[in-house]
Scaffold this active site. Structure first.
Site, PDB file in Angstrom:
ATOM      1  CG  ASN A   7      -0.283  -0.417   2.489  1.00 35.77           C
ATOM      2  OD1 ASN A   7       0.317  -1.484   2.567  1.00 35.77           O
ATOM      3  ND2 ASN A   7      -0.373   0.405   3.510  1.00 35.77           N
ATOM      4  CB  ALA A  15     -15.851  -2.670  -1.553  1.00 34.88           C
ATOM      5  CB  CYS A  34      -3.553   2.785   9.099  1.00 36.73           C
ATOM      6  SG  CYS A  34      -4.822   2.176   8.014  1.00 36.73           S
TER       7      CYS A  34
HETATM    8  N1  PLP Z   1      -4.511  -4.210   3.871  1.00 34.48           N
HETATM    9  C1  PLP Z   1      -3.979  -3.267   3.077  1.00 34.48           C
HETATM   10  C2  PLP Z   1      -2.820  -3.626   2.190  1.00 34.48           C
HETATM   11  C3  PLP Z   1      -4.489  -1.970   3.071  1.00 34.48           C
HETATM   12  O1  PLP Z   1      -3.951  -1.045   2.292  1.00 34.48           O
HETATM   13  C4  PLP Z   1      -5.583  -1.667   3.928  1.00 34.48           C
HETATM   14  C5  PLP Z   1      -6.125  -0.298   3.991  1.00 34.48           C
HETATM   15  O2  PLP Z   1      -5.422   0.669   3.832  1.00 34.48           O
HETATM   16  C6  PLP Z   1      -6.112  -2.694   4.725  1.00 34.48           C
HETATM   17  C7  PLP Z   1      -5.551  -3.948   4.670  1.00 34.48           C
HETATM   18  C8  PLP Z   1      -7.278  -2.447   5.639  1.00 34.48           C
HETATM   19  O3  PLP Z   1      -8.452  -2.343   4.881  1.00 34.48           O
HETATM   20  P1  PLP Z   1      -9.832  -1.826   5.536  1.00 34.48           P
HETATM   21  O4  PLP Z   1      -9.764  -0.344   5.435  1.00 34.48           O
HETATM   22  O5  PLP Z   1     -10.904  -2.398   4.663  1.00 34.48           O
HETATM   23  O6  PLP Z   1      -9.894  -2.326   6.898  1.00 34.48           O
END
Ligand code: PLP
Length: 379
Positions: free
Chosen positions: A147, A195, A322
């Site tokens: 990400n 999604a 995050c």
């Molecule tokens: N995994 C990855 C690689 C992400 O980029 C993200 C969100 O940024 C997540 C998990 C978490 O996703 P969610 O926002 O649906 O909890």
């Protein structure tokens, strides 16, 4: 405002909004209810499950709807924590999203062994091959695409190694799904998706598991999803997610992502020319077509970059949404061998399907303008 923060979340596309509205207005029942309204809702969900199974290449019963990918990922670490022996290890890559990293550490402590990555941010397959000859972990968890950097991970190779040693393989495909063709993903034992990264609504995702094997529920108190995940399913958001995925799959079938990769590459080339001292992370390795993670030339100014670009009309980020606001350097960049003084220079530009070539050109001009202003303010 031109939006360059798609890896954090993407705008909900028209087709997804329409699907949500249609299901909300016309299919008001609870999918577990036996009356016609409930049956209609169950049918919408069954159709979505079949479509997703066909896209991933798995059995419809392999799929469990979740509220988020965070929930799906926690479900996997929780399941293995409950079922593996007290001495068993799991291996997670050093660049996993915090919802895997932190939950694995929470459940396994030191028994969550970290797989290193190269300086380009690619999970070290040689390390896995060498270690696997000695030890069999209870689970290997490697994301499909990162990400923060957009670096594509060798999940197919790692899956093959895991299959040879009969070790379950889990890939968090949250950033991969909706941006890259899905072929082969269904062969992984566990796959998670969300999604909101590809034009569906926030607050809906899924987990692919092998349906012939039991999974330890994270949520209790209902028989939904075959007793594997309690709680009334959000049928409208599930339908919206599938409407979005269908559009993305058509776009990829027409190779529309390749052209977008060219626009991104042009931006990077011009950025490096305009701002000497800039470094593009993972530049030497295959990446998602939408992401640029760059160490900007100045010192610790990434928050200034975000604020000033925001004022100039561009939404960008310092890395993972995050961890934004945290002062410690990103665990992803640290794992790639960057020193704290380098990692604090990282700014992430992440485009989406709606981003045009003109948007990339405007961003370049905006970045150069902000750079000039920051240099002037410093002088
Ligand atoms: N995994 C990855 C690689 C992400 O980029 C993200 C969100 O940024 C997540 C998990 C978490 O996703 P969610 O926002 O649906 O909890």
């Amino acid at each position: 405002m031109i939006y360059f923060d798609y890896n954090a979340t993407a705008p909900v596309m028209r087709e997804a909004r329409e699907a949500w509205l249609t299901v909300t207005e016309k299919t008001g029942g609870n999918p577990s209810s036996l009356h016609q309204a409930g049956t209609r809702a169950a049918l919408v969900m069954a159709d979505a499950r079949e479509k997703l199974a066909a896209s991933l290449g798995c059995h419809p019963l392999d799929l469990i709807w979740t509220s988020t990918a965070t929930e799906a990922n926690n479900m996997v670490t929780h399941h293995f924590a409950r079922t593996l022996g007290a001495q068993s290890e799991i291996w997670i890559s050093a660049i996993e999203h915090p919802c895997i990293h932190d939950s694995a550490k929470h459940y396994f402590g030191k028994r969550a062994k970290v797989i290193p990555v190269t300086r380009d941010g690619v999970v070290d397959v040689d390390w896995i091959t060498a270690e696997m000859a000695d030890t069999r972990p209870g689970l290997v968890s490697v994301m499909a695409a990162n990400n923060e950097t957009g670096v594509l991970q060798p999940w197919r190779e790692i899956l093959a190694i895991c299959q040879a040693y009969e070790v379950p393989f889990f890939t968090d495909a949250v950033q991969f799904i909706g941006k890259m063709p899905l072929k082969g993903l269904g062969d992984c034992d566990y796959v998670s998706g969300a999604a909101h990264k590809f034009g569906g609504p926030r607050g809906v995702g899924f987990l692919k598991i092998p349906h012939r094997k039991p999974i330890t529920p994270l949520l209790h108190g209902g028989k939904q999803e075959g007793g594997r995940r309690a709680g009334t399913e959000n049928v409208a958001t599930i339908a919206a997610m599938m409407a979005a995925l269908e559009v993305r799959e058509k776009q990829m079938a027409n190779n529309q992502h390749l052209l977008r990769g060219v626009w991104r590459d042009n931006f990077e080339r011009e950025l490096l020319r305009a701002l000497p001292g800039t470094v593009v992370l993972g530049a030497n390795t295959p990446r998602l077509w939408n992401t640029v993670s760059a160490l900007m030339p100045e010192g610790d100014r990434r928050h200034q970059w975000v604020v000033r670009l925001d004022q100039a009309g561009f939404a960008v980020s310092t890395g993972s949404a995050c961890t934004t606001g945290k002062e410690e350097p990103s665990h992803v960049l640290s794992a790639m061998g960057l020193k704290a003084a380098q990692a604090v220079r990282a700014v992430r530009f992440s485009a989406g399907w709606e981003t045009t070539e003109a948007d990339w050109s405007a961003l370049l001009k905006g970045v150069v303008r902000v750079h000039t202003e920051m240099a002037r303010a410093k002088a």
